[in-house]
Each structure stands twice: as C-alpha cells, then as structure tokens.
Design a protein around this motif. Structure first.
Motif, PDB file in Angstrom:
ATOM      1  N   ILE A 132      59.819  39.195   4.869  1.00  0.00           N
ATOM      2  CA  ILE A 132      59.570  37.876   4.296  1.00  0.00           C
ATOM      3  C   ILE A 132      58.644  37.085   5.210  1.00  0.00           C
ATOM      4  CG2 ILE A 132      60.676  35.715   3.644  1.00  0.00           C
ATOM      5  CD1 ILE A 132      63.161  37.319   2.988  1.00  0.00           C
ATOM      6  N   ASP A 146      54.922  35.771   4.348  1.00  0.00           N
ATOM      7  CA  ASP A 146      54.639  34.334   4.348  1.00  0.00           C
ATOM      8  C   ASP A 146      53.535  33.978   5.331  1.00  0.00           C
ATOM      9  OD1 ASP A 146      56.650  34.096   2.594  1.00  0.00           O
ATOM     10  OD2 ASP A 146      57.985  32.916   3.861  1.00  0.00           O
ATOM     11  N   THR A 190      53.496  35.086  -0.058  1.00  0.00           N
ATOM     12  CA  THR A 190      54.859  34.561  -0.300  1.00  0.00           C
ATOM     13  C   THR A 190      55.515  35.217  -1.506  1.00  0.00           C
ATOM     14  OG1 THR A 190      53.976  32.671  -1.512  1.00  0.00           O
ATOM     15  CG2 THR A 190      54.520  32.328   0.790  1.00  0.00           C
ATOM     16  N   THR A 191      55.385  36.531  -1.561  1.00  0.00           N
ATOM     17  CA  THR A 191      55.996  37.266  -2.665  1.00  0.00           C
ATOM     18  C   THR A 191      57.494  37.431  -2.453  1.00  0.00           C
ATOM     19  OG1 THR A 191      53.960  38.482  -2.911  1.00  0.00           O
ATOM     20  CG2 THR A 191      55.898  39.455  -3.911  1.00  0.00           C
ATOM     21  N   LEU A 192      57.891  37.568  -1.190  1.00  0.00           N
ATOM     22  CA  LEU A 192      59.281  37.911  -0.911  1.00  0.00           C
ATOM     23  C   LEU A 192      60.062  36.701  -0.431  1.00  0.00           C
ATOM     24  CD1 LEU A 192      58.640  41.240   0.989  1.00  0.00           C
ATOM     25  CD2 LEU A 192      59.497  40.993  -1.326  1.00  0.00           C
ATOM     26  N   GLY A 193      61.351  36.707  -0.766  1.00  0.00           N
ATOM     27  CA  GLY A 193      62.236  35.656  -0.279  1.00  0.00           C
ATOM     28  C   GLY A 193      63.656  36.130  -0.374  1.00  0.00           C
ATOM     29  N   PHE A 194      64.547  35.408   0.286  1.00  0.00           N
ATOM     30  CA  PHE A 194      65.971  35.725   0.135  1.00  0.00           C
ATOM     31  C   PHE A 194      66.459  35.151  -1.189  1.00  0.00           C
ATOM     32  CE2 PHE A 194      66.078  35.922   4.889  1.00  0.00           C
ATOM     33  CZ  PHE A 194      66.483  37.241   4.956  1.00  0.00           C
ATOM     34  N   LEU A 195      67.118  35.965  -1.984  1.00  0.00           N
ATOM     35  CA  LEU A 195      67.694  35.489  -3.234  1.00  0.00           C
ATOM     36  C   LEU A 195      69.216  35.553  -3.127  1.00  0.00           C
ATOM     37  CD1 LEU A 195      65.457  37.363  -5.831  1.00  0.00           C
ATOM     38  CD2 LEU A 195      64.989  35.244  -4.647  1.00  0.00           C
ATOM     39  N   GLY A 249      64.029  39.620  -2.536  1.00  0.00           N
ATOM     40  CA  GLY A 249      63.464  39.858  -3.863  1.00  0.00           C
ATOM     41  C   GLY A 249      62.276  38.961  -4.124  1.00  0.00           C
ATOM     42  N   THR A 250      61.765  39.079  -5.353  1.00  0.00           N
ATOM     43  CA  THR A 250      60.583  38.313  -5.752  1.00  0.00           C
ATOM     44  C   THR A 250      61.002  37.196  -6.708  1.00  0.00           C
ATOM     45  OG1 THR A 250      60.181  39.656  -7.674  1.00  0.00           O
ATOM     46  CG2 THR A 250      59.249  40.436  -5.617  1.00  0.00           C
ATOM     47  N   ALA A 251      60.053  36.397  -7.135  1.00  0.00           N
ATOM     48  CA  ALA A 251      60.354  35.295  -8.037  1.00  0.00           C
ATOM     49  C   ALA A 251      61.024  35.809  -9.306  1.00  0.00           C
ATOM     50  CB  ALA A 251      59.074  34.545  -8.389  1.00  0.00           C
TER      51      ALA A 251
END
Lengths: 156, 571
Positions: free
Chosen positions: B154, B158, B164-169, B178-180
């Motif tokens: 992530i 970023d 900024t495709t990845l983030g904590f979900l 995961g992604t949006a």
C-alpha cells in the motif's frame, strides 16, 4: 448520480479530508446506503483515492454499500442481549433472510444488521424492524413474525 | 551531532535525530524487521523491531523511535526475543502451510524470520485464512490468504507509484488489502508495474506465471517457437545466476535459449532501436517543419495505463508508436513470418522482459491482427531463470552464439533505455546523427544519469533547440506539471513508472537496498561504453532491415502504431 448525493457533496469545501466521515454519514442518511458514484464524487471533491474512501467506509459498521431491503432488521448484540440469547436470534434471522449481516436478500425485501446496545436491556433480546422495537423476542417468534411480514409485503 | 547511547551494556555512537534502528545497524547490531522499507516513513506496525529501553514500561519500536542521550537499550533480552517470537508465531498461526508450493519458497521474509527466531514448533493454532485468490490481472496475482497485512504494498503504491490502487479494507479479522469497492485487479486502477511484488515479504503478491504455456508450446509439433528478450534481460539473468555482466553475456544467453528449445532467438533491442529511430525521425521532421508539440514517449506500459485512466486530456500527446516488445511481435508475425515459419503452421512468440506490465501490454486492444496476438506469452526475468534451471542448462558453459537475423543486433542506445533517462539520451544521439552534428559529448548526459525523480535537458542540435524532460517514479509528475505551468515546454517527455526505470522492474530479482539498483545501472552504463554502435539510427541490423523490408514510412507502418483510449476505472 442522484441529486441528493450531488447536493450533499457540493455543500462541502474541496480538498478537506476531515469532512470525509460527515459526508458519508449524510449520504447514507439521505440515500440509505453509499452508492459507488457517491464514492467517486467524494473522491473528486476531497482529492482522496476511492480505495481509501472505501477502506475507511468498510472500517465502520455503520456504512452500507447496497440499498436496504423493504424490511430492515437491526438486531441488538449488546452485552445483555448477548447473554439472553442474541446469537440464536441472529442465527434465526440469517436463516430466514439467507444473507450475511449487512447484505440485502436477493428479492430486495429483507436486510439486517447486527449492532451494539439499542437501550432495551430490560426486555432483551431486542430487535428493531424498520426502526420499531420488538422485545423480548425468541428465534421462533422472529421466524413467525418475518413469515407474516413477507406475506404482507408480497401482497402489496 | 554525535551522542553516546548504551546498547547491551556497550557504549555506541549515534547521530542525534536518527532512529534507534539505524544507529544499531551502523554499529553492527542486527534487528529483525518486517514492515520496514528503507527510505519510507516508518509505521511501526509489525512490532518486529522492538527493543527494551530502560525506564520504559513497554517495548519500543526501533524503526520509528529517535535515539536520545540517556537511552540504555537491550536489543536481545529474553523479553524482547519472546515478544518477537510471539509475533511471528501469531502470523504463522493462520498462515496457510503452503511453503513448499509457494512462489516465494526459500525467498520469503516470513520464512526467514521464523528460521532466524528458532521457531520449531506450532505453539499457537489459529483458523487458516481463507480469502480469495485474485488471478484476474494479466500481471499481478493476489493471494490474500498469504497476506500478513504489513502494508508495504500500500505504501509503495501510494508514495512511489501514486496510483493509490491498494488500501486496507474492512476491520479486524476480515481486514485485507484490496482495491476500491473490493474489485478484482483487472477492474481496478492498478498499473501492473509490479512494485508491490518487489516489496511483498511473502507470496501474497506475485507475477502471473506464463511458463506453463511457454513449455506447452515448446513441446508442440508444427510450431516455430520464437523468443525475444529485452536489452536488460542478459544483465538481470547474470545477476540472478551470480555472474558478472558483460556484453559477451548477450551471446551466451542466445545459446542458452536455443538449448531450452527455441527455434528463433531475437534481441528485442532491435525493436527498441526501431522505436528510437522512428521517434527521433518524427521529432526531427516536425521540428523542421516548425511544428512544436509535446510528445510523451509510449515506452512504459504502466505509464500508458496511468495516462489512459488519469490523464485523458493527454492521450492525444502520447506517442502512437507501440512499445518495443510489441514492435518486435508485429515484425515477427507481420513481416518475417513466412521466412521463419519453415513450413510450420504456427508461430509462438515469447517475450522476456524485466517488466510485469508487459504481460498486460501484450493483451491490450490493438495488439492483435486477424485475431492472432503479436506476442503470445510474456515471461519475466525471474520466470526465465526458473526455466533455465528447469531445463538444466549450465549458464557458465555455452560459448556465445549470435541471435537470429533480422533482429540480431542492437545498438548500445537500446541497452541504455533500460535505465530511466536512456530513451532521451538515445533520441538525442539519433537526432545528432540525423542532423549531421556528429557525436554528442558525454558530459551533457551527466545530468540525466545522476538525478532521480525529475530532470530536464535543453540543448541545441543542428540548427534547432530541443528540450526534454524525464520523470521516473510518478511522484515526480508533480514537478513536471509545475515546470510546465511555469511556462516551460518540452518536445519529448519520458515517463517511467518504476523509479530508476526498467532496472527496477517488477519482474526482476528481489533486493533490499538501493545499492543493487545502482550496481545494475552502473553495469549497464559500463557495458554500453564498451559497445561499438552507440546510435540507434546507425545500428547495422536496423539499416539492413530497412534495406530488405523497407523503412515502414508508408502505410505498412501502421503495424508499428497503435492508439490509446480513455479507461473508466475507479481512481
């Protein structure tokens, strides 16, 4: 995009990340859930990536990403309700609706969520059906009530 | 300012303001780390690097805590070791016991930590993570069950890639990367650059393997198997095999690939030369006619996808030339097919690159003709080195063989393009050749080679003034935009998504220090100097190709070009 989403998003200043949660709450209040286009609109307004918005929104239980069912059930799983058998109640509702908490059934009639104390501990376990209190309930009484409700709304 | 701190009852010197970890490492005390990435702001998330500081109740993360004068630190006390051990035991408790079949077996940071900390029994039993396997992307596979939530992917996505495709979900036990809208990678804003693969400590992210289809094709009858390799591939294979790279190794690799069973071995650097020549010629003629417009080079597949999804206004400024790999494919299948098929009904083209994005690029719209794809399979350098080992080829033994005509020779410019700034340098050389102003002086390129991030160059070639800008790592796009809005205009903008360019590609060997990157660049510069032909437009293979098949400046040139369309993804 629905007008209400646009109206809410445009009432905020651009680029202020701290407004994210209030915007999400307002949209959920107005639309009933957070639609995808709302996430895109917020992202453009606040200059945050949609992944981060979705990540934040999924962190909190209060946000949902699908429309609620016609009948929305809130099951209390606070300490008292838990001791008095809320797990069985949740299981009964899960069986009836056929989805996980937070999801909406395929026919869009039922949805449910599990929450902490709703302030009805004296007559727990408590559930709310479209905001109306029902207490105390048992797994059997719930199944009976929901079956009756299904007949009513299917005939509407 | 230097201060003295006491570590394990020994006094050591530390710089004021640095972290405990860097002070320890400089003094030869090693501490395990997991979520830490050099040159990134520390997060202190994994708590692997904890140390005991006298006077503090809790253990302190060495990666984020600055040193202070009074500190008395214990780095390997019983309490610290037990704490570290427990963390790894907890991570292993729900980790799939899949090591033998894992992509990262023997090369896994979690495995190494478990071994280092002497974990030899399963003390904590947890429910195994069962999360989905995302194979939707052409380039990157996401195995969420192996993810330990360190967040490195992530941060690199970023801060370096800025996609900024990845983030904590989600949260708690359902938390994952995961992604949006939790979409699969193919519907996300992922650029396929593979930087996340390079930083993943486990096998949770890895490149999609295409070796199976390559091997199947090698075993089929009536197929001509063609392989073309990018200029950086010999250098990268040498690094993985522990050899020193020199220009002779290109020839050795040709022999190795033939031993594996490929019928035709091409040097993709030929296509790079063609790309440079075409780009330089079109710039030269448009400037001569007085047309000045900014062209963004189309040599990085991740940049192309980024432009398509984030900068739809700039799509018109992208060079329409295909990526060199696809040019090579188009030449194989569209120009020389009949000469090389030898009566076989099918040609199977394999490309070897240091880039995971090329896997996606070969499947892009417009990269097929009559339903036949130009490049059938793309394998990364790591996949190729696995193939070499699988086929039992001793890479030190074969003597050099030339590649096959017509794509047998590349200029040294083509090799240079593997380091960011190289395309610009190559185009300048070609421009000087076209305008008849002789050899460029080496010192004008020094600026291009030393800086990383953003740099620009303006120089007179012939009668005209040309200006170039180079961006490596998309975080430097801001600098470019600032320069452009400050009134500067550029003829050529070279954008590479990976910092330092293709020598940092997602399909290369894992590494942990910038030193490796520098060594790779240095090797390329050194080899480049030792080669004879340093201008793409003067490459003998290219000239004889033009002579034999024409220079593709007529309508046949369309096989070298493609077009880009805006892409609708959640940004």
């Amino acid at each position: 995009m629905t007008d209400s989403v646009e109206k809410i998003v445009s009432s905020y200043k651009s680029g202020r990340r701290e407004d994210l949660i209030p915007i999400l709450q307002k949209i959920q209040e107005a639309v009933g859930y957070i639609p995808e286009e709302a996430i895109v609109a917020i992202g453009n307004k606040l200059k945050i990536s949609t992944t981060k918005i979705y990540g934040l929104a999924t962190f909190y239980d209060q946000f949902r990403f699908f429309p609620q069912g016609k009948i929305h059930i809130t099951i209390c799983n606070g300490t008292t309700c838990y001791i008095n058998g809320a797990s069985d109640v949740i299981e009964a509702v899960r069986e009836f609706v056929g989805t996980e908490p937070g999801d909406t059934s395929r026919d869009k009639l039922f949805s449910y969520e599990v929450t902490t104390c709703v302030g009805g501990c004296h007559s727990s376990p408590v559930i709310l059906v479209n905001g109306e209190y029902h207490a105390p309930v048992t797994p059997e009484s719930i199944s009976e009530m929901l079956s009756k409700l299904r007949v009513v709304i299917e005939n509407e | 300012m230097q201060i003295t701190i006491e570590v394990n009852n020994r006094k050591i010197k530390a710089e004021k303001g640095e972290t405990i970890l860097s002070a320890l490492n400089r003094n030869g005390i090693l501490i395990p780390t997991l979520c830490r990435m050099r040159d990134f702001t520390p997060t202190g998330a994994c708590r692997m690097c904890v140390v005991e500081v006298e006077g503090r109740d809790r253990l302190v993360t060495a990666c984020s805590q600055p040193v202070e004068e009074w500190m008395r630190i214990m780095t390997h006390s019983q309490r610290v070791i037990r704490s570290r051990k427990t963390i790894v035991e907890l991570l292993l408790s729900n980790h799939p016991d899949d090591c033998l079949y894992c992509n990262r077996n023997l090369n896994c940071e979690l495995q190494r930590l478990a071994e280092e900390l002497n974990i030899n029994e399963r003390r904590i039993r947890g429910k195994k993570i069962q999360m989905r396997l995302d194979q939707s992307s052409h380039s990157v596979v996401r195995e969420l069950s192996k993810c330990i939530l360190c967040g490195r992917c992530i941060r690199v996505c970023d801060e370096i890639v800025t996609a900024t495709t990845l983030g904590f979900l989600n949260r708690g036990k359902t938390a994952h990367v995961g992604t949006a809208m939790d979409r699969d990678f193919n519907f996300s804003s992922c650029l396929n650059c593979g930087q996340c693969i390079l930083v993943c400590p486990t096998g949770a992210l890895h490149e999609k393997h295409n070796t199976t289809e390559v091997m199947e094709s090698l075993n089929r009858d009536n197929v001509t198997n063609v392989i073309c390799y990018s200029p950086a591939v010999p250098c990268a294979v040498a690094e993985i095999m522990g050899l020193k790279y020199s220009k002779e190794f290109d020839l050795v690799l040709n022999a190795v690939l033939r031993q594996i069973g490929f019928d035709k071995v091409y040097n993709c650097g030929f296509a790079t030369d063609l790309y440079i020549d075409k780009a330089a010629r079109s710039l030269y003629s448009s400037v001569k006619e007085g047309r000045r417009e900014t062209t963004y080079l189309s040599a990085c597949p991740a940049w192309l996808k980024y432009a398509e999804q984030k900068l739809p206004g700039e799509i018109g400024s992208l060079s329409t030339l295909k990526i060199p790999q696809q040019i090579a494919g188009a030449i194989v299948k569209g120009v020389v097919a009949e000469d090389i098929s030898g009566g076989n009904s099918e040609i199977f083209t394999v490309s070897v690159t240091p880039c995971t994005g090329m896997k996606f690029e070969s499947r892009r719209d417009g990269m097929t003709r009559k339903g036949v794809s130009d490049i059938d399979a793309v394998i990364t350098v790591t996949e190729l080195s696995r193939l070499i080992r699988l086929f039992g080829v001793d890479i030190t033994s074969p003597s050099g063989e030339p590649a096959d005509a017509p794509m047998n020779i590349r200029s040294s410019s083509a090799l240079l393009t593997e380091v960011s700034g190289g395309y610009t340098e190559a185009i300048v050389r070609s421009l000087m050749h076209l305008s008849g102003s002789g050899e460029p002086e080496k010192k004008i390129f020094r600026k291009l080679r030393n800086n990383h991030g953003f740099r620009d160059l303006s120089l007179a070639i012939g009668d005209e003034q040309y200006s170039f800008a180079i961006v490596d790592g998309l975080h430097s796009l801001e600098r470019l935009n600032a320069e452009i809005s400050g009134g500067k205009s550029y003829d050529i903008v070279e954008v590479m998504v990976c910092p330092s360019g293709c020598v940092h590609g997602g399909g290369l060997a894992f590494f942990s220090s910038k030193e490796v990157l520098r060594t790779r660049a240095r090797q390329i510069y050194a080899t480049e100097e030792s080669e004879a032909v340093n201008t793409a437009s003067r490459s003998p293979a290219l000239l004889s190709f033009y002579e034999e098949y024409g220079d593709f400046s007529d309508e046949r040139g369309e096989i070298l070009h493609t077009k880009y369309n805006a892409r609708d993804v959640l940004l």
